[in-house]
Design a protein around this motif. Structure first.
Motif, mmCIF file in Angstrom:
data_model
loop_
_atom_site.group_PDB
_atom_site.id
_atom_site.type_symbol
_atom_site.label_atom_id
_atom_site.label_comp_id
_atom_site.label_asym_id
_atom_site.label_seq_id
_atom_site.Cartn_x
_atom_site.Cartn_y
_atom_site.Cartn_z
ATOM 1 N N GLU A 62 5.684 -14.642 -38.188
ATOM 2 C CA GLU A 62 5.178 -13.373 -38.698
ATOM 3 C C GLU A 62 5.063 -12.372 -37.563
ATOM 4 N N SER A 63 4.916 -11.099 -37.902
ATOM 5 C CA SER A 63 4.900 -10.045 -36.908
ATOM 6 C C SER A 63 3.506 -9.758 -36.386
ATOM 7 N N TYR A 64 2.472 -10.486 -36.811
ATOM 8 C CA TYR A 64 1.137 -10.258 -36.281
ATOM 9 C C TYR A 64 0.685 -11.459 -35.471
ATOM 10 N N GLU A 65 -0.196 -11.203 -34.520
ATOM 11 C CA GLU A 65 -0.728 -12.234 -33.654
ATOM 12 C C GLU A 65 -2.248 -12.117 -33.639
ATOM 13 N N PRO A 66 -2.953 -13.179 -33.213
ATOM 14 C CA PRO A 66 -4.402 -13.076 -33.084
ATOM 15 C C PRO A 66 -4.792 -11.988 -32.090
ATOM 16 N N VAL A 67 -6.011 -11.475 -32.232
ATOM 17 C CA VAL A 67 -6.494 -10.453 -31.323
ATOM 18 C C VAL A 67 -6.576 -11.003 -29.902
ATOM 19 N N TYR A 68 -7.003 -12.253 -29.759
ATOM 20 C CA TYR A 68 -7.050 -12.912 -28.458
ATOM 21 C C TYR A 68 -7.000 -14.410 -28.689
ATOM 22 N N GLY B 8 -10.301 1.128 -39.915
ATOM 23 C CA GLY B 8 -11.638 1.207 -39.342
ATOM 24 C C GLY B 8 -12.437 -0.065 -39.499
ATOM 25 N N TRP B 9 -11.765 -1.208 -39.585
ATOM 26 C CA TRP B 9 -12.433 -2.480 -39.859
ATOM 27 C C TRP B 9 -12.448 -3.411 -38.659
ATOM 28 N N GLN B 10 -12.166 -2.902 -37.468
ATOM 29 C CA GLN B 10 -12.096 -3.781 -36.305
ATOM 30 C C GLN B 10 -13.457 -4.346 -35.917
ATOM 31 N N ASP B 11 -14.553 -3.788 -36.446
ATOM 32 C CA ASP B 11 -15.872 -4.311 -36.094
ATOM 33 C C ASP B 11 -16.221 -5.572 -36.867
ATOM 34 N N TRP B 12 -15.537 -5.845 -37.985
ATOM 35 C CA TRP B 12 -15.867 -7.059 -38.742
ATOM 36 C C TRP B 12 -14.672 -7.982 -38.961
ATOM 37 N N ILE B 13 -13.444 -7.489 -38.874
ATOM 38 C CA ILE B 13 -12.277 -8.369 -38.944
ATOM 39 C C ILE B 13 -11.886 -8.785 -37.530
ATOM 40 N N ILE B 14 -11.922 -10.079 -37.278
ATOM 41 C CA ILE B 14 -11.576 -10.605 -35.949
ATOM 42 C C ILE B 14 -10.062 -10.712 -35.795
ATOM 43 N N ALA B 15 -9.401 -11.274 -36.790
ATOM 44 C CA ALA B 15 -7.948 -11.440 -36.739
ATOM 45 C C ALA B 15 -7.430 -11.583 -38.173
ATOM 46 N N PRO C 175 -17.347 -18.270 -33.365
ATOM 47 C CA PRO C 175 -16.122 -17.481 -33.534
ATOM 48 C C PRO C 175 -14.913 -18.060 -32.803
ATOM 49 N N MET C 176 -15.125 -18.658 -31.624
ATOM 50 C CA MET C 176 -13.990 -19.225 -30.891
ATOM 51 C C MET C 176 -13.426 -20.443 -31.605
ATOM 52 N N TYR C 177 -14.300 -21.272 -32.160
ATOM 53 C CA TYR C 177 -13.826 -22.407 -32.945
ATOM 54 C C TYR C 177 -13.055 -21.923 -34.171
ATOM 55 N N MET C 178 -13.582 -20.908 -34.836
ATOM 56 C CA MET C 178 -12.923 -20.383 -36.028
ATOM 57 C C MET C 178 -11.587 -19.739 -35.678
ATOM 58 N N LEU C 179 -11.507 -19.115 -34.519
ATOM 59 C CA LEU C 179 -10.231 -18.550 -34.087
ATOM 60 C C LEU C 179 -9.219 -19.651 -33.803
ATOM 61 N N ASP C 180 -9.676 -20.772 -33.275
ATOM 62 C CA ASP C 180 -8.770 -21.918 -33.096
ATOM 63 C C ASP C 180 -8.254 -22.418 -34.441
ATOM 64 N N TYR D 64 -7.866 -20.522 -37.077
ATOM 65 C CA TYR D 64 -6.915 -19.479 -37.475
ATOM 66 C C TYR D 64 -5.567 -19.694 -36.790
ATOM 67 N N ASN D 65 -5.600 -19.967 -35.496
ATOM 68 C CA ASN D 65 -4.354 -20.229 -34.764
ATOM 69 C C ASN D 65 -3.657 -21.479 -35.285
ATOM 70 N N ALA D 66 -4.434 -22.482 -35.691
ATOM 71 C CA ALA D 66 -3.844 -23.713 -36.228
ATOM 72 C C ALA D 66 -3.094 -23.428 -37.522
ATOM 73 N N ILE D 67 -3.614 -22.519 -38.349
ATOM 74 C CA ILE D 67 -2.917 -22.150 -39.580
ATOM 75 C C ILE D 67 -1.584 -21.497 -39.257
ATOM 76 N N LEU D 68 -1.580 -20.564 -38.306
ATOM 77 C CA LEU D 68 -0.336 -19.894 -37.932
ATOM 78 C C LEU D 68 0.682 -20.881 -37.373
#
Length: 404
Positions: free
Chosen positions: A76-82, A316-323, A54-59, A61-65
């Motif tokens: 954009e007005s949204y940011e990663p969860v962490y 109610g999707w915070q359990d499966w959507i990371i960002a 998940p941490m690699y995938m979040l990186d 995701y951040n690279a796309i932004l």
């Protein structure tokens, strides 16, 4: 609240909040899942976000932004969860793979021969990844196996070792291996070792029965077999943020990621054409222009972009959507009446339609206010098997509105 509109009336706003918390909320969930290409919401058994995959995938995701903001200057007005600790795990090569992919999937190791057969397997490690979740139409454009190597403080510190990755072709009656890649590493080296699995992954997707996994073996400079653990290779019993995993970059046939062309280009052509014909205007055109003089629309009432935020957390999707936690979708609303001012970003057809409507409103309706530029978002989420998926979705956010 699921959707936040910019409204002047607090009563209207609270009504929308109450409405979306009942049947409309379930309808919105169903429709958004359909847009995301999911038959139902995933229910991952494990959703630990601080493991290596998940941490690699979040990186990613951040690279796309970051790439999108650098390219367009649009924040954009949204940011990663962490954000992930330490240096990014994404290389320049990964960024190139990402640009050509519409989906990225990570897979955690299913089988690693470690403790159960420790004596027999003391000089090798085995890994197997379940690729059955890859959608049928997707092609693997790139795939990598990633395993972490820790710094070695013991007697091997100043030595080099050969690391070999094999594809297992047959287990019984005789084990057959195919060498995929070999490299030399220093014992003092630390970081992720990345091995190319693109061709192998495509074989496994086409023929799942051939997926018997990978084997990693190590040799010293003297040709002796070495236990991978003694050299610092981290297996399933290691820290969560250093667990081995596989990642596949996928692309469906015919999917291209290009910006939606604005109607402004057509508008400019229409402007030049009107200049060229100005000297030869027919009397009826002059009369029409005279009749319309003084007609105007309040800019506040004209076609433009309005605020609309969709919250995945409120769904109610915070359990499966990371960002992301949600995204600013926006919407278009407003009048498209004569004169169609420059900020209305009208097409040539809309200009003609407006003129005809002005003459005979009962025959032809006014043009509609609609998006002229859209761009996509990326969503990072767990599937039912707790694999992490990064998927790009086109035409999700309104960038500009205009009269059509």
């Amino acid at each position: 609240m699921i959707a936040n509109f910019t409204l002047d009336n607090d009563i209207q706003s609270s009504f929308i909040q109450r409405r979306l918390k009942s049947q409309e909320r379930r309808e919105m969930q169903r429709e958004i899942l359909s847009i995301l290409g999911l038959p139902q919401r995933p229910r991952p058994l494990l959703h630990e976000r601080h493991t290596a995959a998940p941490m690699y995938m979040l990186d990613l995701y951040n690279a796309i932004l970051e790439e999108r903001d650098q390219r367009s200057g649009y924040v954009e007005s949204y940011e990663p969860v962490y954000t992930t600790p330490g240096p990014p795990m994404v290389s320049q090569q990964d960024s190139r793979f990402l640009n050509d992919a519409d989906m990225v999937m990570s897979f955690v190791n299913m089988v690693e021969a470690d403790d159960d057969l420790r004596l027999y397997h003391q000089h090798r490690r085995e890994f197997r990844f379940d690729l059955s979740r890859i959608p049928p139409r997707e092609t693997v454009t790139a795939a990598e196996f990633r395993i972490y190597k820790d710094f070695v403080h013991e007697r091997y510190e100043n030595e080099t070792f050969g690391v070999s990755v094999f594809q297992v072709l047959q287990q019984k009656p005789k084990r057959e291996l195919y060498l995929l890649e070999s490299r030399v590493v220093w014992a003092a080296e630390e970081g992720w070792l990345v091995f190319d699995l693109t061709d192998t992954s495509n074989q496994w997707v086409i023929n799942p029965g051939q997926n018997l996994g990978l084997q990693i073996s190590l040799e010293s400079a003297r040709g002796e077999n070495v236990n991978p653990r003694r050299v610092g290779l981290v297996g399933k019993s290691g820290p969560q943020n250093k667990q081995p995993f596989m990642v596949a970059f996928l692309k469906a046939p015919g999917v291209h990621y290009r910006g939606v062309r604005s109607a402004s280009g057509n508008k400019q052509k229409g402007h030049n054409r009107s200049k060229n014909h100005k000297a030869g205007s027919a009397p009826s055109q002059v009369a029409l222009k005279t009749a319309m003089e003084g007609a105007s629309v309040d800019p506040k009432q004209g076609c433009k972009k309005h605020e609309l935020y969709v919250s995945f957390r409120d769904l109610g999707w915070q359990d499966w959507i990371i960002a992301p936690e949600g995204y600013a979708a926006y919407y278009c609303e407003g009048e498209c009446v004569f004169p169609l001012n420059s900020y209305m970003n009208a097409t040539n057809h809309a200009i003609v339609q407006t003129l005809v409507h002005f003459i005979n409103p009962e025959t032809v309706p006014k043009p509609c206010c609609a998006p002229t530029q859209l761009h996509g978002i990326s969503v990072l989420y767990f599937d039912d098997s707790s694999n992490v998926i990064l998927k790009k979705y086109r035409n999700m956010v309104v960038r500009a509105c205009g009269c059509h």
